[in-house]
Design an enzyme around this catalytic site. Structure first.
Site: not given
Length: 151
Positions: A22, A30, A114, A136-137
């Site tokens: 947890h 990507d 970023r 941006y994946g």
């Protein structure tokens, strides 16, 4: 193969998900993400590939086994668009739809710049790289609690 486990989830991915506790973070990204370099600094210490999947497909499979944290306001983090933090990319809405469907509720998603995202990714338990071409994946999913019956 095992019953009830999405065939896209390799034994390594299931193992990683089982090892996580947890509050641990899982990065799914990507092919443009510097995943191999960052993965070396994670708890798992090496990159896990999920070839043949785009991000929504990978997230849908992972979220069949992994609940998101309900103790934090935003259990999902995405990378901001460089130079335009308010911009949205199509993958953001696709991932939001998958995440909301998996949890059966609206799930908050926060954004990080970023380099702040890269720093947060280094603190994750593991990184799973998909075949998604981006851009941006990059998403961080915080694992929640599984409510199990007593033994």
């Amino acid at each position: 193969m095992l019953k009830g486990i999405d065939q896209r989830l390799s034994a390594e991915i299931v193992h990683v998900l089982m090892l996580m506790g947890h509050g641990d973070d899982l990065v799914i990204c990507d092919v443009n993400h510097p995943a191999a370099a960052i993965a070396a600094e994670t708890t798992h210490g090496r990159l896990v590939d999920m070839a043949g999947c785009d991000l929504p497909t990978a997230a849908r499979a992972i979220l069949t086994l992994m609940p998101l944290d309900t103790f934090v306001p935003a259990p999902v983090t995405r990378m901001q668009v460089v130079g335009d933090p308010a911009a949205t990319m199509p993958v953001f809405a696709r991932m939001q739809a998958v995440i909301d469907a998996a949890e059966g509720r609206r799930v908050e998603m926060q954004a990080l710049e970023r380099f702040a995202f890269y720093a947060a990714a280094k603190q994750a338990f593991a990184i799973i790289r998909t075949a998604d071409s981006g851009p941006y994946g990059c998403f961080i999913l915080k694992k929640g609690v599984v409510n199990l019956p007593e033994l």
